[in-house]
Write a protein that holds these residues in place. Structure first.
Motif, PDB file in Angstrom:
ATOM      1  N   SER A 450      19.342  11.550   7.468  1.00 28.37           N
ATOM      2  CA  SER A 450      18.723  12.982   7.479  1.00 28.37           C
ATOM      3  C   SER A 450      17.377  12.834   7.157  1.00 28.37           C
ATOM      4  O   SER A 450      16.728  14.057   7.494  1.00 28.37           O
ATOM      5  CB  SER A 450      19.729  13.877   6.609  1.00 28.37           C
ATOM      6  OG  SER A 450      19.384  13.469   5.252  1.00 28.37           O
ATOM      7  N   ASP A 451      16.660  11.913   6.593  1.00 31.30           N
ATOM      8  CA  ASP A 451      15.433  12.045   6.048  1.00 31.30           C
ATOM      9  C   ASP A 451      14.774  10.648   6.829  1.00 31.30           C
ATOM     10  O   ASP A 451      14.809   9.732   6.338  1.00 31.30           O
ATOM     11  CB  ASP A 451      15.309  11.833   4.460  1.00 31.30           C
ATOM     12  CG  ASP A 451      13.695  12.309   4.092  1.00 31.30           C
ATOM     13  OD1 ASP A 451      12.685  12.462   4.899  1.00 31.30           O
ATOM     14  OD2 ASP A 451      13.526  12.195   2.972  1.00 31.30           O
ATOM     15  N   LYS A 452      13.969  11.124   7.837  1.00 31.67           N
ATOM     16  CA  LYS A 452      13.126   9.921   8.360  1.00 31.67           C
ATOM     17  C   LYS A 452      11.549  10.057   8.170  1.00 31.67           C
ATOM     18  O   LYS A 452      10.889   9.432   9.014  1.00 31.67           O
ATOM     19  CB  LYS A 452      13.506  10.103   9.857  1.00 31.67           C
ATOM     20  CG  LYS A 452      14.878   9.867  10.157  1.00 31.67           C
ATOM     21  CD  LYS A 452      15.487   8.333  10.071  1.00 31.67           C
ATOM     22  CE  LYS A 452      16.663   8.169  10.291  1.00 31.67           C
ATOM     23  NZ  LYS A 452      17.054   6.796  10.102  1.00 31.67           N
ATOM     24  N   ASP A 453      11.249  10.981   7.484  1.00 30.92           N
ATOM     25  CA  ASP A 453       9.955  11.287   6.955  1.00 30.92           C
ATOM     26  C   ASP A 453       9.477  10.129   5.890  1.00 30.92           C
ATOM     27  O   ASP A 453       9.851  10.449   4.636  1.00 30.92           O
ATOM     28  CB  ASP A 453       9.495  12.598   6.610  1.00 30.92           C
ATOM     29  CG  ASP A 453       8.083  12.659   6.322  1.00 30.92           C
ATOM     30  OD1 ASP A 453       7.368  12.099   6.628  1.00 30.92           O
ATOM     31  OD2 ASP A 453       7.855  13.866   5.586  1.00 30.92           O
ATOM     32  N   PRO A 454       8.657   9.118   6.101  1.00 31.52           N
ATOM     33  CA  PRO A 454       8.145   7.977   5.182  1.00 31.52           C
ATOM     34  C   PRO A 454       7.315   8.901   3.961  1.00 31.52           C
ATOM     35  O   PRO A 454       7.550   8.329   2.925  1.00 31.52           O
ATOM     36  CB  PRO A 454       7.240   7.110   5.927  1.00 31.52           C
ATOM     37  CG  PRO A 454       7.862   7.195   7.552  1.00 31.52           C
ATOM     38  CD  PRO A 454       8.131   8.613   7.551  1.00 31.52           C
ATOM     39  N   GLN A 455       6.695   9.878   4.230  1.00 27.56           N
ATOM     40  CA  GLN A 455       5.847  10.450   3.183  1.00 27.56           C
ATOM     41  C   GLN A 455       6.628  11.128   2.223  1.00 27.56           C
ATOM     42  O   GLN A 455       6.423  11.404   0.994  1.00 27.56           O
ATOM     43  CB  GLN A 455       4.653  11.464   3.773  1.00 27.56           C
ATOM     44  CG  GLN A 455       3.848  10.863   4.514  1.00 27.56           C
ATOM     45  CD  GLN A 455       3.031  10.009   3.738  1.00 27.56           C
ATOM     46  OE1 GLN A 455       2.770  10.230   2.759  1.00 27.56           O
ATOM     47  NE2 GLN A 455       2.916   8.770   4.393  1.00 27.56           N
ATOM     48  N   SER A 456       7.970  11.661   2.551  1.00 28.91           N
ATOM     49  CA  SER A 456       8.683  12.376   1.626  1.00 28.91           C
ATOM     50  C   SER A 456       9.374  11.354   0.544  1.00 28.91           C
ATOM     51  O   SER A 456       9.854  11.708  -0.191  1.00 28.91           O
ATOM     52  CB  SER A 456       9.879  13.149   2.521  1.00 28.91           C
ATOM     53  OG  SER A 456      10.669  12.277   3.241  1.00 28.91           O
ATOM     54  N   ILE A 467       7.962   1.222   1.226  1.00 26.73           N
ATOM     55  CA  ILE A 467       7.718  -0.006   1.374  1.00 26.73           C
ATOM     56  C   ILE A 467       8.487  -0.848   2.463  1.00 26.73           C
ATOM     57  O   ILE A 467       7.957  -1.353   3.179  1.00 26.73           O
ATOM     58  CB  ILE A 467       7.606  -0.770  -0.033  1.00 26.73           C
ATOM     59  CG1 ILE A 467       6.459  -0.184  -0.903  1.00 26.73           C
ATOM     60  CG2 ILE A 467       7.246  -2.291   0.116  1.00 26.73           C
ATOM     61  CD1 ILE A 467       6.812  -0.703  -2.664  1.00 26.73           C
ATOM     62  N   TYR A 468       9.872  -0.739   2.018  1.00 28.36           N
ATOM     63  CA  TYR A 468      10.625  -1.560   2.755  1.00 28.36           C
ATOM     64  C   TYR A 468      10.900  -1.009   4.334  1.00 28.36           C
ATOM     65  O   TYR A 468      11.555  -2.072   5.154  1.00 28.36           O
ATOM     66  CB  TYR A 468      12.044  -1.469   2.090  1.00 28.36           C
ATOM     67  CG  TYR A 468      11.829  -1.959   0.572  1.00 28.36           C
ATOM     68  CD1 TYR A 468      10.850  -3.106   0.161  1.00 28.36           C
ATOM     69  CD2 TYR A 468      12.501  -1.438  -0.341  1.00 28.36           C
ATOM     70  CE1 TYR A 468      10.935  -3.282  -1.311  1.00 28.36           C
ATOM     71  CE2 TYR A 468      12.633  -1.808  -1.617  1.00 28.36           C
ATOM     72  CZ  TYR A 468      11.647  -2.645  -2.086  1.00 28.36           C
ATOM     73  OH  TYR A 468      11.364  -2.916  -3.472  1.00 28.36           O
ATOM     74  N   GLU A 469      11.082   0.246   4.410  1.00 24.12           N
ATOM     75  CA  GLU A 469      11.268   0.719   5.656  1.00 24.12           C
ATOM     76  C   GLU A 469      10.175   1.558   6.607  1.00 24.12           C
ATOM     77  O   GLU A 469      10.424   1.608   7.709  1.00 24.12           O
ATOM     78  CB  GLU A 469      12.282   1.879   5.495  1.00 24.12           C
ATOM     79  CG  GLU A 469      13.720   1.266   5.030  1.00 24.12           C
ATOM     80  CD  GLU A 469      14.793   2.461   4.938  1.00 24.12           C
ATOM     81  OE1 GLU A 469      15.065   3.248   5.814  1.00 24.12           O
ATOM     82  OE2 GLU A 469      15.450   2.416   3.827  1.00 24.12           O
ATOM     83  N   TYR A 470       8.962   1.341   5.770  1.00 21.38           N
ATOM     84  CA  TYR A 470       7.646   1.807   6.865  1.00 21.38           C
ATOM     85  C   TYR A 470       6.526   0.781   6.654  1.00 21.38           C
ATOM     86  O   TYR A 470       6.202   0.224   7.551  1.00 21.38           O
ATOM     87  CB  TYR A 470       7.284   3.295   6.348  1.00 21.38           C
ATOM     88  CG  TYR A 470       6.107   3.705   6.880  1.00 21.38           C
ATOM     89  CD1 TYR A 470       6.216   4.043   8.199  1.00 21.38           C
ATOM     90  CD2 TYR A 470       4.929   3.879   6.260  1.00 21.38           C
ATOM     91  CE1 TYR A 470       4.901   4.663   9.002  1.00 21.38           C
ATOM     92  CE2 TYR A 470       3.849   4.332   6.855  1.00 21.38           C
ATOM     93  CZ  TYR A 470       3.927   4.742   8.226  1.00 21.38           C
ATOM     94  OH  TYR A 470       2.690   5.370   8.830  1.00 21.38           O
TER      95      TYR A 470
END
Length: 896
Positions: A450-456, A467-470
């Motif tokens: 549900s949350d795909k926003d790296p900044q969040s 770090i690990y997913e972006y």
């Protein structure tokens, strides 16, 4: 004059503690170095690995240390170049560098290389010295300060203490459950004075293979710094013969970047060992200016790598495919091979990787709590065909993401990926080791779908997801080509399951319910597998030769002594070790150190070898790869210790190493009795339709450690036999022979079962499924009749692949009634005969079955096999190398 000249600043260094006066400067033998080694060389501390000395050197980590050298900068050579840099390939860790009294660098990351332009700061004269000084502050204290400076972060750290999490330093220096606390510091990589007019800063290749693997297309890329050359040319060669060469042209969009396209038809590919040749190409470029040149060379290999994750009847697959060929990745996890890595040599690394290759291993996982290994490590993997699963250096912690930390990680990861991207052996980068397990354990915020926003993600209590997913996958995408795979963590499922790190149907798992966790019997391994088991293990003692090297006090050489306990860092190790030993073996045979060490070795070999056999069985066939690989924790040690390692600190293999070697052989026959927990009792007369505790029709059992039913050990013996093969072609017309041999008298209980068959290529072939063995309780079929134990005739099951005509046994396996401690073992009448010729060999023959025959090993004494079982009529011949004049072989076996 060369366009680029490099002068390592290796000699003339001194060091002292910052709180000491100038009379205390001590000599440094050479750099790279670490402060503990320099203190030991000057007689200031004892060997940290001996006895309890680790405790007596803890004070070293609490001090600030200064390293200093002087050097001349000569106008006749170096000064005539237009550029001069100091290169610091690695400073461990919080370092302030001064040149001639001026600060030129502050570093806080052990894994980062620094290049500093010092041309205007150098004194240029033959007889004038430049003073270079490096101040190293205590990493632990700096870590404590960083934790206090960031109260907004939820600090969670497993293994040792919280101060390591904000410090970009080898995490195992804080200690681990296999290693000592030795928080060292110093110039741990070379320092180089680099003078140049033009130099080649980087060189790499971007390529792709056609689907049929018949053509490579791509481009050669280089970054050239300083004055731009008049021409740049590359030459790609194989085995000394040029394949293609062309001029390179400057990329107008990126100053200093040169590229050239290339094609290679019918390329010779790089393969993992056992599947093809390790074809390595030499990529050489030359830059020329004013009739002077500078060169750079990389060794590369062309290969196609895929991680196959597709839905199937077992969940989602997880296995590697190299050059369109499915690869079972059987191998090991790797930790740094020393607490002081600067004393490791290229030969050491080659010896370690060669042990893997000769041990039939295919993959090594560089664990995330150590270091990005030096170039010779990966070069050895390239040469010997060992696939590398490379973790980024994060392990067992909830790491922060404040701006300075993220900036440091960005630079670190980019540099390391660029340094290593030309190695064909590296097929996967993983974001970390076990950090996602903290989400499940501490209920941290993680909304994958549900949350795909790296900044969040940065605002949650698990910000390292950023770090690990972006951050890291973007670096891999930008900096690599040639089929390099990124995996967010180890273990990792797919992000969607609430138990994703332990879900056996998807991704990789770390199976620690053997030894840790539930402490299941290791015989239950077949039920505890997954799509890829990237960690599992069982502890075992090293050989006595190693125990004597770290314990100098003869009175401490007994199981459970203070020294032995200190050299085993695993939590609850005494309880766990003795529980597994006592559950399986007669502990009266382990009253001294040698006897106890031997039983732990046999136990470790049974656990590790059994797991490899059963999980490799799940490799199955194309389209039905239930298990894609198994990596034992761990291959090696960083100090002399008792641990899960299958080879000890001095490169002496334990029997578990050979158990892996047999299980991972190109063609391996395997036999197993269906496991029936001997600490369970029948709960009712109901029958169980599945095979969880045995064959169909077995009674439902419940745990009761106070009750044992011996009928279950000797009656209703159900066994399986199968053959695993990594060969890419069918092996036709072989014979598999299954014997049932009495433990009491060594005679066959009945006629052997023989089957002629073809062995499937690159998969497993079932030979016998739920076969019934002969009764070991003749006349004892009535449960109402008192059990006469004198009539029990237990037997081992021996399976062998026999070549037609010659009768040569090419693979064999033995399975014993379990637990073996219930057996009264007679004298097996062991005969050991040696033979010399082109090389020394030793043959072991027995009149009755022998369990856990182990030759005592030491450094330099090498065996082709060890820690094996032997049965009558099947003598075991092994090769021996390194036996000294007059030296006699020693051996042990269970019951001796």
């Amino acid at each position: 004059m060369a366009l680029s000249e490099r002068r390592p600043l290796e000699a003339g260094w001194t060091f002292k503690a910052a709180d000491e006066d100038d009379s205390k400067w001590l000599p440094v033998t050479s750099i790279p170095t670490e402060v503990h080694l320099d203190l030991q060389a000057n007689g200031k501390i004892a060997e940290p690995f001996s006895d309890l000395n680790e405790l007596s050197v803890r004070w070293v980590a609490g001090k600030t240390w200064i390293y200093r050298t002087t050097f001349a900068f000569t106008p006749a050579a170096e000064a005539e170049h237009g550029h001069t840099d100091l290169i610091f390939e690695g400073l461990d860790t919080f370092a302030t560098v001064n040149l001639n009294g001026k600060e030129i660098l502050k570093s806080g990351n052990m894994f980062i290389e620094h290049r500093v332009n010092v041309r205007n700061l150098l004194k240029v004269a033959e007889d004038v010295e430049n003073v270079l000084e490096i101040v190293f502050e205590p990493a632990r204290q700096k870590g404590i300060e960083l934790v206090k400076q960031h109260p907004e972060h939820r600090w969670i750290v497993h293994q040792t203490e919280v101060s390591r999490a904000p410090v970009r330093k080898a995490q195992y220096h804080w200690g681990w459950d296999w290693g000592p606390i030795l928080i060292t510091c110093g110039p741990w990589k070379p320092i180089v004075l680099h003078s140049y007019t033009t130099h080649i800063e980087d060189l790499w290749v971007e390529y792709s293979l056609t689907d049929d693997l018949q053509k490579v297309t791509g481009k050669i890329c280089a970054i050239v710094s300083g004055s731009q050359p008049e021409n740049v040319q590359f030459d790609l060669s194989l085995d000394g013969s040029s394949i293609t060469k062309n001029p390179m042209h400057e990329d107008p969009s990126i100053p200093g970047k040169y590229t050239s396209s290339f094609e290679v038809d019918s390329p010779k590919l790089w393969w993992p060992r056992g599947y093809g040749d390790q074809n390595l190409h030499n990529l050489h470029i030359t830059a020329t200016a004013n009739q002077h040149t500078t060169t750079s060379t990389k060794t590369i290999g062309f290969r196609k790598a895929e991680l196959i994750q597709t839905p199937d009847s077992h969940g989602t697959s997880f296995y590697f495919r190299l050059n369109n060929t499915d690869i079972f990745a059987g191998g090991s996890c790797w930790i740094p091979a020393d607490s002081f890595t600067t004393r490791l040599t290229p030969t050491d690394y080659h010896d370690w990787i060669n042990l893997m290759a000769t041990g039939n291993q295919t993959m090594i996982r560089v664990w995330g709590g150590g270091i990005y290994e030096p170039n010779p490590f990966y070069a050895a993997c390239d040469e010997l065909g060992i696939l590398v699963w490379q973790d980024f250096m994060f392990a067992c912690a909830n790491y922060p993401t404040y701006p300075g930390f993220l900036s440091s990680v960005q630079r670190e990861a980019t540099q390391q990926v660029r340094r290593l991207r030309h190695h064909p052996s590296i097929v996967l980068w993983a974001g970390n080791n076990e950090d996602y397990q903290l989400i499940e354990r501490y209920n941290l915020t993680y909304n994958y779908t549900s949350d795909k926003d790296p900044q969040s993600w940065l605002k949650t209590d698990f910000p390292a997801r950023y770090i690990y997913e972006y951050q890291l996958p973007d670096i891999i995408k930008d900096e690599t080509t040639g089929s390099v795979i990124y995996h967010p963590s180890s273990p990792w499922g797919n992000g969607e399951s609430t138990v994703q790190t332990v879900d056996p149907t998807v991704g990789d798992i770390h199976q620690w319910n053997i030894w840790h966790g539930a402490m299941h019997p290791y015989q239950k391994a077949p039920e505890l597998g997954g799509r890829f088991v990237s960690e599992f293990g069982m502890e075992g003692y090293p050989h006595v030769s190693t125990l004597r090297r770290f314990s100098t006090n003869e009175e401490e050489l007994y199981p459970g002594s203070l020294t032995m306990e200190h050299h085993n860092k695993a939590i609850g190790h005494s309880k766990r070790m003795v529980s597994y030993v006592a559950e399986n073996f007669d502990v009266s045979r382990a009253s001294d150190l040698a006897g106890y060490a031997h039983l732990t070795q046999v136990m470790q070999g049974d656990a590790v070898g059994g797991a490899y056999r059963s999980w490799r069985r799940d490799w199955r066939r194309s389209g039905d790869r239930k298990c894609g690989g198994v990596l034992v924790w761990q291959l090696n040690d960083c100090w002399p210790t008792v641990s899960w390692a299958v080879v000890d600190y001095f490169l002496v293999p334990k029997p578990a190493y050979y158990a892996m070697k047999r299980a991972l052989a190109p063609v391996s026959v395997n036999v197993v009795r269906r496991f029936r927990d001997w600490t369970m009792r029948p709960a009712s007369e109901e029958t169980q339709p599945g095979i969880g505790q045995g064959a169909p029709g077995w009674k439902v059992w419940q745990r009761d450690t106070s009750h044992v039913d011996p009928r279950g050990l000797y009656r209703e013996v159900v066994y399986d036999v199968w053959v695993a093969s990594s060969r890419l072609e069918r092996v036709e017309g072989v014979k598999v022979r299954v014997r049932f041999i009495s433990v009491k008298n060594g005679k066959d209980m009945c006629e052997a079962v023989e089957k002629s068959l073809d062995i499937e290529a690159n998969g497993t072939t079932e030979v016998v499924v739920q076969g019934k063995g002969p009764s070991a309780m003749p006349g004892q079929t009535d449960d109402t009749v008192p059990l006469d134990t004198t009539k029990l005739d237990p037997y081992v099951i021996h399976a062998a692949i026999v070549l037609p005509g010659s009768g040569e046994v090419v693979s064999e396996d033995v399975f014993w009634p379990e637990p073996i401690k219930y057996l009264r073992l007679p004298d097996p009448e062991v005969r050991v005969q040696s033979k010399t010729g082109s090389g020394m060999s030793v043959t072991v023959e027995v009149a009755k079955p022998v369990k856990g025959f182990v030759f005592v090993e030491r450094p330099g004494l090498n065996f082709s096999d060890n820690g094996f079982d032997v049965v009558p009529g099947a003598p075991k011949t092994i090769k021996v190398d390194g036996l000294r004049d007059g030296e006699q072989l020693e051996w042990k076996y269970v019951g001796k």
